[in-house]
Design a protein around this motif. Structure first.
Motif: not given
Length: 305
Positions: A158, A161-162, A290-291, A293-295, A297-298
């Motif tokens: 987290f 991630l990139q 969590r993953l 939500q991040i996904s 947003e991205l």
């Protein structure tokens, strides 16, 4: 008795979309579904590849084959593909998120994201969200996420991630495949909460001979890796056998969400479809959310939503 392609129920009147349908697992999955009567969108990185797959399958297809350009490394291409599918289909019965890349040197997607995270996970995440309204039109529709045994070795970094701070090609691959497994479970939970009749399932092919292995070796220029694949060749099964777990997840009446399907042989490397153990981190609800939500947003930021 083992479950085989002959056990696939009649698919007449059903519509499926398969990513990466031009080769390997995707092509075999498309072959079996269209022989059972399914109308299939062949979603490939270019229209030329999709049309080549259409030509390959045409002789035995029992329903319409629709070529579709879909570059999962570009969320703008994902948006265009979603719009095209919506224009050509009023409903969707199956979405099989099959396409992937494996362990290339660090590269970036059109939106500047690490390529394996972008293609294997985020592109499919965005595609699924865009097509859920079509899936909701069908009772018994399914989304099948194609993961990998590499998910067992994965860790969602987290804080990186990139892979900007540290990039390991195989670590990034395992992360993306664990993300597939986690997303399958998180999506199922969301579908249940809103009373949807669509189900989210997940499968992996074990060790299957596809173009992923030679492509990975060529991209990395690794002679040692190429030698390792040659030595491991007896452990591999055909792409047709490797496609069985995802076909089982897509069509078998007894297949269930919140399970992980793969080959039932030793080490789940090859064999007929069976339940497999689930990677520990995929069972962590907080990590899944969590993953997710991040996904979200991205994908929303990149698509301008």
């Amino acid at each position: 008795m083992p479950w085989t392609a002959s056990d696939i129920p009649d698919q007449s009147g059903r519509t499926a979309l398969i990513t990466g349908a031009n080769s390997g697992l995707g092509l075999e999955t498309a072959r079996e579904l269209t022989q059972k009567g399914a109308r299939v969108f062949l979603a490939c990185r270019s229209l030329e590849k999709a049309k080549a797959a259409q030509a390959t399958l045409a002789a035995t297809a029992q329903a319409e084959l629709i070529p579709l350009a879909l570059d999962l490394a570009d969320l703008n291409s994902v948006r265009r593909a979603i719009d095209q599918v919506r224009a050509k289909a009023q409903a969707l019965d199956l979405l099989i998120n099959n396409a992937g890349v494996m362990a290339p040197p660090r590269q970036l997607s059109a939106q500047g994201l690490e390529l394996q995270f972008a293609v294997n996970h985020l592109g499919h995440f965005a595609l699924t969200q865009g097509l859920l309204p079509l899936l909701d039109q069908r009772s018994g529709s399914r989304v099948v996420h194609v993961s990998s045994g590499a998910a067992y070795f994965g860790r969602i970094a987290f804080a990186d991630l990139q892979g900007e701070q540290r990039y390991d090609a195989w670590g990034a691959y395992a992360q993306s495949k664990l993300a597939n497994l986690m997303t399958a479970f998180a999506l199922q939970e969301q579908l249940q909460r809103r009373g949807s009749k669509t189900q989210s399932l997940v499968a992996h092919p074990g060790l299957a001979r596809t173009n992923l292995q030679p492509t990975s070796v060529a991209a990395r220029g690794s002679r040692l890796e190429g030698l390792a694949y040659r030595l491991m060749d007896p452990l591999f099964q055909s792409a047709a056998m490797g496609a069985l777990p995802q076909l089982y997840a897509a069509t078998a009446a007894e297949a269930e969400p919140m399970a992980f399907y793969g080959p039932g042989g030793a080490g789940n490397l090859k064999g007929y479809p069976s339940r497999c153990r689930i990677a520990k981190q995929a069972l962590n609800t907080e990590s899944r959310e969590r993953l997710w939500q991040i996904s979200a947003e991205l994908s929303e930021a990149a698509l301008g939503n």
